[in-house]
Design an enzyme around this catalytic site. Structure first.
Site, PDB file in Angstrom:
ATOM      1  N   THR A 166       0.879  -1.176   0.000  1.00 13.44           N
ATOM      2  CA  THR A 166       0.000   0.000   0.000  1.00 13.44           C
ATOM      3  C   THR A 166       0.905   1.211   0.000  1.00 13.44           C
ATOM      4  O   THR A 166       2.064   1.096   0.383  1.00 13.44           O
ATOM      5  CB  THR A 166      -0.825  -0.005   1.321  1.00 13.44           C
ATOM      6  OG1 THR A 166      -1.605  -1.184   1.371  1.00 13.44           O
ATOM      7  CG2 THR A 166      -1.708   1.216   1.489  1.00 13.44           C
ATOM      8  N   ARG A 194     -13.267  -7.771  -1.463  1.00 14.55           N
ATOM      9  CA  ARG A 194     -12.577  -7.640  -0.162  1.00 14.55           C
ATOM     10  C   ARG A 194     -12.012  -6.213  -0.023  1.00 14.55           C
ATOM     11  O   ARG A 194     -11.390  -5.682  -0.913  1.00 14.55           O
ATOM     12  CB  ARG A 194     -11.441  -8.649  -0.091  1.00 14.55           C
ATOM     13  CG  ARG A 194     -10.565  -8.563   1.175  1.00 14.55           C
ATOM     14  CD  ARG A 194      -9.347  -7.693   0.960  1.00 14.55           C
ATOM     15  NE  ARG A 194      -8.469  -7.643   2.131  1.00 14.55           N
ATOM     16  CZ  ARG A 194      -7.434  -6.814   2.241  1.00 14.55           C
ATOM     17  NH1 ARG A 194      -7.158  -5.973   1.276  1.00 14.55           N
ATOM     18  NH2 ARG A 194      -6.690  -6.823   3.318  1.00 14.55           N
ATOM     19  N   GLY A 196      -9.586  -3.859   2.511  1.00 19.16           N
ATOM     20  CA  GLY A 196      -8.653  -3.832   3.636  1.00 19.16           C
ATOM     21  C   GLY A 196      -8.838  -2.560   4.427  1.00 19.16           C
ATOM     22  O   GLY A 196      -9.924  -1.962   4.456  1.00 19.16           O
ATOM     23  N   ASP A 197      -7.769  -2.122   5.053  1.00 15.97           N
ATOM     24  CA  ASP A 197      -7.859  -0.939   5.916  1.00 15.97           C
ATOM     25  C   ASP A 197      -7.664   0.387   5.185  1.00 15.97           C
ATOM     26  O   ASP A 197      -8.033   1.435   5.723  1.00 15.97           O
ATOM     27  CB  ASP A 197      -6.799  -1.036   7.028  1.00 15.97           C
ATOM     28  CG  ASP A 197      -5.370  -1.118   6.477  1.00 15.97           C
ATOM     29  OD1 ASP A 197      -5.193  -1.574   5.327  1.00 15.97           O
ATOM     30  OD2 ASP A 197      -4.436  -0.735   7.199  1.00 15.97           O
ATOM     31  N   THR A 217       0.322   0.441   6.391  1.00 18.91           N
ATOM     32  CA  THR A 217       0.417  -0.530   5.311  1.00 18.91           C
ATOM     33  C   THR A 217       0.455  -1.911   5.976  1.00 18.91           C
ATOM     34  O   THR A 217       0.569  -2.011   7.192  1.00 18.91           O
ATOM     35  CB  THR A 217       1.682  -0.308   4.458  1.00 18.91           C
ATOM     36  OG1 THR A 217       2.815  -0.359   5.320  1.00 18.91           O
ATOM     37  CG2 THR A 217       1.677   1.038   3.776  1.00 18.91           C
ATOM     38  N   GLY A 218       0.375  -2.943   5.164  1.00 16.92           N
ATOM     39  CA  GLY A 218       0.399  -4.286   5.742  1.00 16.92           C
ATOM     40  C   GLY A 218      -0.992  -4.904   5.737  1.00 16.92           C
ATOM     41  O   GLY A 218      -1.877  -4.483   4.980  1.00 16.92           O
ATOM     42  N   GLY A 220      -4.425  -5.406   6.273  1.00 15.37           N
ATOM     43  CA  GLY A 220      -5.517  -4.533   6.693  1.00 15.37           C
ATOM     44  C   GLY A 220      -6.478  -5.180   7.666  1.00 15.37           C
ATOM     45  O   GLY A 220      -7.096  -4.499   8.494  1.00 15.37           O
TER      46      GLY A 220
END
Ligand code: GLY
Length: 310
Positions: A166, A194, A196-197, A217-218, A220
């Protein structure tokens, strides 16, 4: 004035600072920096060239937040548009809503004349096909879009190393205003739809002029569960310095099982940056202040997960 970004923000951070130096706002700088990352087809985690979902479609997510009044905009699962960060900004500026997804977000993008782009590159299309054929036959792949049990292939997605690339940008302008932006193509081979964050305000993105901003990042799924970006800013509100606030928010994640990799960048209202990672030994982020000719790459503080969980 200062701009900070996740390490893949290198391609946009100098432009973001140029925008600030020309009198642009923190929002303008964040948008300009992220647009260059979204244009970078070499980056397989953001924008054009982003890794697609299980069906081979690239679905993009982004959000932007203005620390002045904590207004924000977000889009999720957008197909066929080059710059979700700019669509998110227009959601914030033109609608009474915060978050649009899927067909509604694409409809809005068309209405505002957002730039259309083919997002799947030859390289990512080939990578997708190769990955799918490790798990299924040619015939199963041919009929994947109509598969009534698509979820059986979700094991294809279970490579956590591909979960959450991200880009994050945070900027503070000459007036002291802070903005934060996040853009992603999300978890590689994700189940369609889907999120994520990155587009979830409070999870992957939060900005409040009074205290500072944070972005993630990473994986989510982790930071949604803990409200991580909001937590960092709340810890600063409670009196922790920016570095301690990041470490504390990362410790909140340590007990989550199943766990996964998360990185945070943050900036306080005095323009002091910090960044942490729970897995990247030697992980970095990029910083450029008004006094610098170019950006500096700085180390992230490592806050590893508890061995064996809580
Ligand atoms: N952090 C990006 C995602 O989980 O989609």
């Amino acid at each position: 004035m200062i701009v900070i970004a996740s390490e893949n923000g290198r391609v946009g951070i100098v432009e973001a600072m140029r925008v600030l130096r020309c009198g642009g706002s923190a929002l303008d700088a964040v948008e300009a920096g992220i647009r260059l990352v979204e244009d970078n087809a070499e980056d397989e985690t953001v924008g054009v060239g982003g890794i697609p979902n299980l069906l081979g479609e690239v679905q993009l997510d982004a959000s932007i937040m203005d620390g002045r009044r904590r207004t924000c905009g977000a889009v999720g699962s957008v197909r066929g548009y080059a710059h979700p960060i700019s669509i998110a900004r227009r959601v914030m500026e033109e609608l009474p809503h915060v978050f649009l997804v899927g067909e509604g977000a694409e409809r809005f993008a068309a209405e505002i004349g957002a730039e259309r782009r083919h997002l799947l590159t030859e390289k990512t299309a080939n990578t997708w096909r190769r990955r799918m054929l490790e798990a299924m036959t040619e015939e199963e792949l041919e009929h994947l879009a109509e598969d009534p049990n698509l979820r059986r292939w979700v094991s294809v997605t279970m490579d956590p190393r591909l979960a959450g690339g991200t880009v994050n940008f945070i900027a503070q302008d000459a007036k002291g205003n802070i903005a934060c932006g996040v853009s992603t193509s999300g978890w590689a081979w994700k189940y369609p739809g889907r999120l994520g964050d990155s587009p979830v305000i409070g999870a992957g993105n939060y900005a409040d002029n009074r205290y500072g901003a944070a972005a993630c990042t990473g994986l989510g799924e982790m930071t949604i569960r803990a409200g991580t970006a909001r937590s960092v800013v709340l810890y600063m509100q409670m009196g922790l310095d920016v570095e301690e606030a990041c470490i504390r928010a990362m410790k909140d994640l340590q007990e989550l099982q199943p766990g996964g990799g998360v990185d945070i960048i943050a900036l306080d209202h005095r323009g002091r940056p910090a960044a942490v990672s729970n897995e990247k030994v030697g992980g970095t982020y990029v910083v450029m202040s008004d006094e610098m000719d170019t950006y500096e790459e700085r180390p992230r503080i490592l806050v590893p997960p508890l061995i064996g969980g809580a």
